[in-house]
Design a protein around this motif. Structure first.
Motif, PDB file in Angstrom:
ATOM      1  N   ASN A  55       0.947  -1.471  -0.300  1.00 48.34           N
ATOM      2  CA  ASN A  55      -0.341  -0.074  -0.372  1.00 48.34           C
ATOM      3  C   ASN A  55       1.164   0.824  -0.076  1.00 48.34           C
ATOM      4  O   ASN A  55       0.873   2.244  -0.631  1.00 48.34           O
ATOM      5  CB  ASN A  55      -0.579   0.005   1.600  1.00 48.34           C
ATOM      6  CG  ASN A  55      -1.895   1.345   1.407  1.00 48.34           C
ATOM      7  OD1 ASN A  55      -2.423   1.459   0.220  1.00 48.34           O
ATOM      8  ND2 ASN A  55      -2.504   1.111   2.034  1.00 48.34           N
TER       9      ASN A  55
ATOM     10  N   ARG B 275       1.266   4.111  -2.967  1.00 45.62           N
ATOM     11  CA  ARG B 275       1.169   5.405  -2.316  1.00 45.62           C
ATOM     12  C   ARG B 275       2.406   6.299  -3.090  1.00 45.62           C
ATOM     13  O   ARG B 275       1.726   7.594  -3.445  1.00 45.62           O
ATOM     14  CB  ARG B 275       0.417   6.113  -0.866  1.00 45.62           C
ATOM     15  CG  ARG B 275      -0.900   5.483  -0.764  1.00 45.62           C
ATOM     16  CD  ARG B 275      -0.837   6.098   0.848  1.00 45.62           C
ATOM     17  NE  ARG B 275      -2.529   5.013   0.886  1.00 45.62           N
ATOM     18  CZ  ARG B 275      -2.923   4.429   2.171  1.00 45.62           C
ATOM     19  NH1 ARG B 275      -2.292   5.251   3.309  1.00 45.62           N
ATOM     20  NH2 ARG B 275      -4.019   4.763   2.657  1.00 45.62           N
TER      21      ARG B 275
ATOM     22  N   GLU C 233      -6.874   0.982  -2.303  1.00 44.71           N
ATOM     23  CA  GLU C 233      -5.239   0.028  -1.749  1.00 44.71           C
ATOM     24  C   GLU C 233      -5.423  -0.264  -0.711  1.00 44.71           C
ATOM     25  O   GLU C 233      -4.223  -1.523  -0.165  1.00 44.71           O
ATOM     26  CB  GLU C 233      -4.444   1.233  -2.306  1.00 44.71           C
ATOM     27  CG  GLU C 233      -3.732   1.710  -3.483  1.00 44.71           C
ATOM     28  CD  GLU C 233      -3.666   0.268  -4.257  1.00 44.71           C
ATOM     29  OE1 GLU C 233      -2.278  -1.124  -3.393  1.00 44.71           O
ATOM     30  OE2 GLU C 233      -4.241  -0.216  -5.343  1.00 44.71           O
ATOM     31  N   GLU C 234      -6.548   0.316   0.391  1.00 42.48           N
ATOM     32  CA  GLU C 234      -6.373  -0.265   1.672  1.00 42.48           C
ATOM     33  C   GLU C 234      -6.946  -1.434   2.090  1.00 42.48           C
ATOM     34  O   GLU C 234      -6.996  -2.181   2.431  1.00 42.48           O
ATOM     35  CB  GLU C 234      -7.284   1.070   2.493  1.00 42.48           C
ATOM     36  CG  GLU C 234      -7.170   0.744   4.142  1.00 42.48           C
ATOM     37  CD  GLU C 234      -5.664   0.807   4.160  1.00 42.48           C
ATOM     38  OE1 GLU C 234      -5.439   1.086   5.281  1.00 42.48           O
ATOM     39  OE2 GLU C 234      -5.148   2.319   3.612  1.00 42.48           O
TER      40      GLU C 234
ATOM     41  N   ALA D 223      -4.786  -4.361   0.504  1.00 40.47           N
ATOM     42  CA  ALA D 223      -3.616  -4.220   1.917  1.00 40.47           C
ATOM     43  C   ALA D 223      -4.228  -5.502   2.927  1.00 40.47           C
ATOM     44  O   ALA D 223      -3.539  -6.262   3.387  1.00 40.47           O
ATOM     45  CB  ALA D 223      -2.848  -2.948   2.415  1.00 40.47           C
TER      46      ALA D 223
END
Length: 336
Positions: free
Chosen positions: A107, A111, A150-151, A154
């Motif tokens: 993640n 970013r 993306e969270e 993950a």
């Protein structure tokens, strides 16, 4: 969380990524974790189409080493706008620590490089998936599935590691050498475990010091009832708890050592992975170092889920069922 594992992209990686994005002849940029930093690997030039060029990855993919792959894509292949496909390759055969680091750092990598540049994301666990057929399968799935943040990706990785590294029942004792990730145990922990059968305390709470990567003693105490565990166990961070549960059941007195792994839903991703990976080894270490025998292993969100009734049901399931099945019916009330 802007940085779950403490690992960041190096200046060299940021420079390599900028060069990669403007080089139309480049198909792939490989990224690895080296010396607690995200570092650039090889840049592979395009030779053919999106799917045909997957074969170029074969010499760079290992069955035991995780790898991040940034793969230039196009809208025809993935059904998205042209950009980059991000592949998080974490093979099942990789060392547990490597799996943990790559799953909890992916993640951060996205970013720091810029999530807007990534139009498709694949999570692969087998070398055989990194083929033309494997990419086609994942591309079709990407077209049909709802995109995850993306969270969410993950967190999904964490859950997969938790499931794969979960411990078995108490009937089989595992070697502390081979059961998951093992961190050093502090002397206070050894001393507390060795004195578990004393009258001074019946609860030991352990924590992982993430910075030192060691198992430390958080608390030890004497409690009267299992419900008192709630005040001893963290409600926002995972913990390991050994509880010597003294109780009467079936006209006998019992002393049952219970291992409780608590993992609150809101705990940090890296901590969840560390605790999930170490839990089987902790039990094995306790049995090997202090000669303890754990009768039951329990998982819970936090200490509030543990009560006398829940422990009795876990420790004596068959007796409980028999007792309920053959309970004498109540006599009807007397009528006046």
């Amino acid at each position: 969380m802007s940085n779950q594992s403490g690992i960041k992209a190096s200046p060299a990686l940021l420079d390599a990524f900028r060069a990669f994005t403007i080089d139309d002849d480049a198909r792939t940029l490989l990224v690895k974790i080296e010396n607690e930093s995200l570092e650039p690997g090889e840049v592979i030039k395009a030779k053919s189409s999106y799917f045909d060029d997957v074969a170029l990855l074969a010499p760079h993919v290992s069955e035991k080493e995780p790898l991040y792959i940034l793969y230039r894509t196009d809208s025809t292949a993935t059904g998205t706008t042209a950009g980059l496909t991000f592949i998080s390759y974490i093979p099942d055969a990789a060392p547990v620590r490597h799996k943990m680091l790559y799953a909890s750092t992916r993640n951060t990598l996205v970013r720091e490089l810029g999530g807007d540049k990534i139009t498709a994301s694949f999570f692969m666990t087998d070398k055989d998936e990194i083929t033309r057929e494997g990419f086609q399968k994942f591309a079709e799935h990407e077209k049909l599935s709802q995109p995850l943040t993306e969270e969410e990706r993950a967190l999904r990785s964490v859950r997969e590691v938790e499931a794969k590294e979960g411990f078995a029942g108490t009937a089989t004792r595992k070697s502390h050498v081979s059961s998951g990730l093992t961190f050093p145990i502090g002397p206070e922990v050894e001393s507390a475990l060795a004195g578990m059968n004393s009258e001074d305390y019946n609860v030991i709470v352990l924590e992982i010091d993430v910075q030192k990567e060691s198992i430390e003693l958080a608390k030890k105490a004497q409690i009267e009832e299992p419900t008192h565990l709630h005040s001893m166990i963290s409600t926002d961070r995972p913990r390991y708890t050994f509880f010597l549960f003294k109780h009467a059941f079936g006209q006998k007195n019992h002393e049952s050592l219970v291992f409780i792994y608590t993992c609150p839903p809101g705990s940090k991703i890296k901590e969840r992975m560390l605790y999930a990976s170490c839990r089987a080894a902790i039990v094995a270490e306790a049995e090997a170092i202090a000669g303890l025998k754990v009768q039951k292993r329990i998982e819970a969100g936090d200490g509030s889920e543990i009560s006398r009734d829940s422990l009795l049901a876990d420790l004596h399931p068959q007796q409980q069922e028999t007792k309920r099945a053959f309970a004498k019916p109540k006599a009807p009330g007397r009528r006046r």
